[in-house]
Design an enzyme around this catalytic site. Structure first.
Site, PDB file in Angstrom:
ATOM      1  N   CYS A  12      17.703  17.629 -82.726  1.00  0.00           N
ATOM      2  CA  CYS A  12      18.127  16.357 -83.333  1.00  0.00           C
ATOM      3  C   CYS A  12      17.564  16.316 -84.758  1.00  0.00           C
ATOM      4  CB  CYS A  12      17.555  15.200 -82.524  1.00  0.00           C
ATOM      5  SG  CYS A  12      15.745  15.234 -82.508  1.00  0.00           S
ATOM      6  N   HIS A  74       6.297  12.474 -82.548  1.00  0.00           N
ATOM      7  CA  HIS A  74       6.178  11.389 -81.552  1.00  0.00           C
ATOM      8  C   HIS A  74       5.477  10.154 -82.103  1.00  0.00           C
ATOM      9  CE1 HIS A  74       6.065  15.318 -79.396  1.00  0.00           C
ATOM     10  NE2 HIS A  74       7.066  14.739 -78.776  1.00  0.00           N
ATOM     11  N   CYS A  96       9.137  10.667 -86.328  1.00  0.00           N
ATOM     12  CA  CYS A  96      10.581  10.460 -86.523  1.00  0.00           C
ATOM     13  C   CYS A  96      10.822   9.036 -87.018  1.00  0.00           C
ATOM     14  CB  CYS A  96      11.323  10.685 -85.203  1.00  0.00           C
ATOM     15  SG  CYS A  96      13.082  10.338 -85.365  1.00  0.00           S
ATOM     16  N   GLU A 126       4.595   9.446 -77.461  1.00  0.00           N
ATOM     17  CA  GLU A 126       5.331   8.399 -78.199  1.00  0.00           C
ATOM     18  C   GLU A 126       4.920   7.011 -77.723  1.00  0.00           C
ATOM     19  OE1 GLU A 126       9.695   8.623 -78.404  1.00  0.00           O
ATOM     20  OE2 GLU A 126       9.682   6.433 -78.486  1.00  0.00           O
ATOM     21  N   CYS A 194      17.457   6.553 -78.904  1.00  0.00           N
ATOM     22  CA  CYS A 194      17.978   7.102 -80.163  1.00  0.00           C
ATOM     23  C   CYS A 194      19.362   7.709 -79.983  1.00  0.00           C
ATOM     24  CB  CYS A 194      16.997   8.107 -80.744  1.00  0.00           C
ATOM     25  SG  CYS A 194      17.119   9.719 -79.993  1.00  0.00           S
ATOM     26  N   SER A 223      10.515  14.679 -72.633  1.00  0.00           N
ATOM     27  CA  SER A 223      11.094  13.517 -71.950  1.00  0.00           C
ATOM     28  C   SER A 223      12.624  13.583 -71.953  1.00  0.00           C
ATOM     29  CB  SER A 223      10.608  12.234 -72.649  1.00  0.00           C
ATOM     30  OG  SER A 223      11.318  11.127 -72.182  1.00  0.00           O
TER      31      SER A 223
HETATM   32  S1  SF4 Z   1      13.597   9.704 -81.666  1.00  0.00           S
HETATM   33 FE1  SF4 Z   1      15.486  10.824 -81.232  1.00  0.00          FE
HETATM   34  S2  SF4 Z   1      16.028  11.685 -83.242  1.00  0.00           S
HETATM   35 FE2  SF4 Z   1      13.877  11.110 -83.344  1.00  0.00          FE
HETATM   36  S3  SF4 Z   1      12.751  12.969 -82.752  1.00  0.00           S
HETATM   37 FE3  SF4 Z   1      12.994  11.717 -80.907  1.00  0.00          FE
HETATM   38  S4  SF4 Z   1      14.830  12.562 -79.957  1.00  0.00           S
HETATM   39 FE4  SF4 Z   1      14.857  13.221 -82.078  1.00  0.00          FE
END
Ligand code: SF4
Length: 320
Positions: A12, A74, A96, A126, A194, A223
């Site tokens: 991603c 994260h 991110c 995260e 996301c 995850s």
């Molecule tokens: S939030 Fe979504 S776009 Fe961002 S690193 Fe995690 S999986 Fe990837």
């Protein structure tokens, strides 16, 4: 045996950005570069960076003062950010931007006086990072059962946010259960999940109509990869989470098998191709790509890194 490749799958924009941040930092500052936690949940990515001089650590205290230190995709708690500043670490934040958005939302709810519920997996970096961005009462729940039993201080002043990589269907159930018990609760519906998670899960749901076996290439601690396996199972296919081609077992397949392959958001495409090659050795007579969303999202690199890069380029051209 027929193989369908899911679209989209694999990296991603947040993962691409995080890896690029580490690579650029290596180029600008040279090894060693320290990274707090795995930069992304994939051993192949981590091993490759280790060989290039990156030191991964779970303990901020083990990083020598002044070192270039990258926070993983994260995200981290406010305490970690402050400790890093106090030990004069040179911080580059690879969180991110979509995780940062959840941090800001959680902080906004807290400022408004709401008690916060994070829907996500306790202990996942995260979730711990988001929990640690709020200086007050935070609950972490992940199931409908927990939503039905959670004890809160004031049901009138409640808000929720979610981890970005959850199952869309499961999260909808948890949010609905919270709303039944606490009609005044507010949150971003499923907007925290996301785009990459949603697109990969939707593609697996679509692909499940025409396959019997799903292979999710991804790390066991990822995850979003685990959720992809669950989405396959919930849609009636036998699903395996494999780290790479070595985890494949020929007894899973027959000549009639219709196999779908997807990959978590932190899985390099090369691992998918290795899996496909090994399947070919078991006998594959058709490979096709699923029609699916073409992603074009890009995230900018952090301003600190862009400035350092420009400075480096100026020095290099002056030395020519
Ligand atoms: S939030 Fe979504 S776009 Fe961002 S690193 Fe995690 S999986 Fe990837």
């Amino acid at each position: 045996m027929k193989v369908t490749l899911s679209q989209p799958r694999g990296f991603c924009a947040g993962v691409v950005r995080a890896i690029e941040i580490v690579e650029q930092a290596l180029e600008i500052y040279g090894a060693p570069i320290y990274v707090l936690h795995e930069i992304v949940h994939n051993q192949h990515v981590v091993q490759d960076l280790k060989q290039r001089g990156v030191i991964f650590t779970e303990d901020l205290g083990s990083i020598p003062s002044g070192s270039v230190t990258i926070f993983s995709a994260h995200g981290v708690s406010t305490t970690i950010v402050e400790s890093a500043k106090n030990t004069s670490l040179h911080i580059i934040d690879a969180t991110c931007p979509l995780v940062t958005k959840v941090h800001l939302q959680a902080q906004k709810y807290h400022r408004q006086g709401d008690e916060l519920i994070i829907i996500g997996h306790a202990g996942h970096p995260e979730v711990e990072g988001t929990r640690g961005r709020v200086n007050g009462m935070v609950h972490v729940i992940e199931s409908i059962e927990e939503a039905e039993t959670i004890a809160v201080k004031d049901p009138e002043r409640l808000a929720y946010v979610t981890q970005t990589t959850l199952s869309i269907d499961d999260t909808r159930g948890v949010v609905d259960a919270l709303k039944r018990r606490f009609p005044k609760i507010h949150g971003p519906e499923l907007d925290d999940i996301c785009y990459a998670t949603q697109n990969r899960q939707n593609a697996v749901r679509e692909m499940s109509k025409e396959i019997d076996i799903l292979l999710v290439v991804g790390a066991r601690n990822s995850s979003n990869s685990n959720r992809l396996r669950e989405v396959g199972e919930q849609n009636g296919v036998t699903a395996y989470l494999i780290q790479d081609s070595q985890d494949l077992d020929s007894i899973w397949f027959t000549p009639q098998s219709r196999v779908g392959i997807t990959a978590g958001a932190s899985t390099p495409e090369v691992l998918v191709q290795e899996v496909l090659n090994k399947l070919r050795s078991y006998g594959v007579d058709e490979v096709r790509d699923l029609d699916g969303v073409q992603e074009s999202i890009n995230f900018r690199l952090p301003a600190t890194l862009l400035r350092a890069k420009l400075k480096q380029q100026a020095i290099d051209s002056a030395n020519k």
